[in-house]
Write an enzyme that holds these catalytic residues in place. Sequence first.
Site, PDB file in Angstrom:
ATOM      1  N   ASN A  13       9.880  39.362 -26.649  1.00 14.34           N
ATOM      2  CA  ASN A  13      11.031  39.586 -25.773  1.00 14.34           C
ATOM      3  C   ASN A  13      11.975  40.508 -26.541  1.00 14.34           C
ATOM      4  OD1 ASN A  13      12.871  37.034 -23.870  1.00 14.34           O
ATOM      5  ND2 ASN A  13      12.287  39.075 -23.314  1.00 14.34           N
ATOM      6  N   CYS A  73      20.330  33.760 -22.643  1.00 24.01           N
ATOM      7  CA  CYS A  73      18.949  34.162 -22.923  1.00 24.01           C
ATOM      8  C   CYS A  73      18.531  33.489 -24.230  1.00 24.01           C
ATOM      9  CB  CYS A  73      18.849  35.679 -23.046  1.00 24.01           C
ATOM     10  SG  CYS A  73      17.224  36.280 -23.540  1.00 24.01           S
ATOM     11  N   GLY A  74      17.505  32.656 -24.175  1.00 24.91           N
ATOM     12  CA  GLY A  74      17.075  31.913 -25.352  1.00 24.91           C
ATOM     13  C   GLY A  74      16.603  32.804 -26.490  1.00 24.91           C
ATOM     14  N   ASN A  75      15.679  33.695 -26.214  1.00 25.55           N
ATOM     15  CA  ASN A  75      15.185  34.583 -27.262  1.00 25.55           C
ATOM     16  C   ASN A  75      16.256  35.579 -27.696  1.00 25.55           C
ATOM     17  OD1 ASN A  75      12.572  33.555 -27.653  1.00 25.55           O
ATOM     18  ND2 ASN A  75      11.790  34.647 -25.872  1.00 25.55           N
ATOM     19  N   ASN A 180      13.653  33.203 -12.121  1.00 25.31           N
ATOM     20  CA  ASN A 180      12.548  33.661 -12.948  1.00 25.31           C
ATOM     21  C   ASN A 180      11.315  32.859 -12.550  1.00 25.31           C
ATOM     22  OD1 ASN A 180      14.182  35.360 -14.934  1.00 25.31           O
ATOM     23  ND2 ASN A 180      15.191  33.379 -15.091  1.00 25.31           N
ATOM     24  N   GLU A 198      10.457  38.128 -15.067  1.00 28.01           N
ATOM     25  CA  GLU A 198      11.899  37.919 -15.235  1.00 28.01           C
ATOM     26  C   GLU A 198      12.700  38.739 -14.243  1.00 28.01           C
ATOM     27  OE1 GLU A 198      14.001  37.411 -18.877  1.00 28.01           O
ATOM     28  OE2 GLU A 198      12.144  37.391 -20.054  1.00 28.01           O
ATOM     29  N   CYS A 208       9.605  34.590 -23.020  1.00 27.77           N
ATOM     30  CA  CYS A 208      10.847  34.173 -22.370  1.00 27.77           C
ATOM     31  C   CYS A 208      11.252  32.823 -22.952  1.00 27.77           C
ATOM     32  CB  CYS A 208      10.667  34.063 -20.851  1.00 27.77           C
ATOM     33  SG  CYS A 208      12.169  33.536 -19.993  1.00 27.77           S
ATOM     34  N   GLY A 209      12.428  32.776 -23.574  1.00 24.90           N
ATOM     35  CA  GLY A 209      12.869  31.558 -24.236  1.00 24.90           C
ATOM     36  C   GLY A 209      13.214  30.439 -23.270  1.00 24.90           C
ATOM     37  N   THR A 210      14.104  30.718 -22.298  1.00 28.56           N
ATOM     38  CA  THR A 210      14.461  29.685 -21.329  1.00 28.56           C
ATOM     39  C   THR A 210      13.255  29.319 -20.471  1.00 28.56           C
ATOM     40  OG1 THR A 210      15.333  31.424 -19.874  1.00 28.56           O
ATOM     41  CG2 THR A 210      16.926  30.229 -21.253  1.00 28.56           C
TER      42      THR A 210
END
Length: 269
Positions: A13, A73-75, A180, A198, A208-210
């Site tokens: 990502n 955004c997690g990542n 997403n 996404e 994708c983190g989340t």
Amino acid sequence: MRIEFTKMTGAGNDFVVIDNRSGLVINAAELAQKLCDRRWGVGADGLLLLENSTVADYRMMYYNADGSYGGMCGNGGRCIARYALLHGIASAEQRFEALNFVYAVSVLGDWVSLSMKNPSGLKSNLMLRVTTQKAKAHFVDTGSPHVVIPLRKGVLDKLDVVTIGRRLAHSKRFGSMGTNVNFVEVDDHKVLYMRTYERGVEAETLACGTGSIACAVVGNRIWKLESPVTIVARSGKKLEVTFRSDGISYEAIVLSGPAEVVFSGSVEV
């Protein structure tokens, strides 16, 4: 005006990261569109701006490649934390603000662990048309809205993620903001493999983190996967999600994985 940037990737990502504590970037949406363009710009899934905060070490502002405000955004959070450490903005144990919430992060080399908000709004067994048939899907908000569609083995690699994902992401069922879309399957070793469409990027991303958190939650629900759950992203990189659950709710969510610098440079805008 020349702006310094760093290109980073969180398990595939990728992001353009800019230190905006001076307020140099004003029109972030337009800048995101220009810099994230993979033919005429730097190329990335999104733009991360590191800004001043009164409640944490800094504030993260995240914009999708199409210029829309991405929220959390997690990542991206893991990448900006590594950036902050490398540039002396924060220590290895740090906190950043995003969407009026303060996140805690731990950085150990290129391995970054990010404590996330508890998932909410879990809805199971939604019937969605995936190809010519309907399939069971699950919805959960993990900081961003996610639909997760479990697949039987051998289907994931053959799936037209972009066509199906785009249709589902902008379905009226998920409102004007969309969602997403994640497709996931489990192997014999209880490892999850996922592919994600996404919104805002309007394409399949390599991680994708989340979305990984959403897949871990669904994996726990339908396949009884216990924490920690290992997720293999489309890039082939692994992310790890830990959590506590009573079978109904989920808490103490931590997203861990690599956050790496690709290159740094400057651009005239």
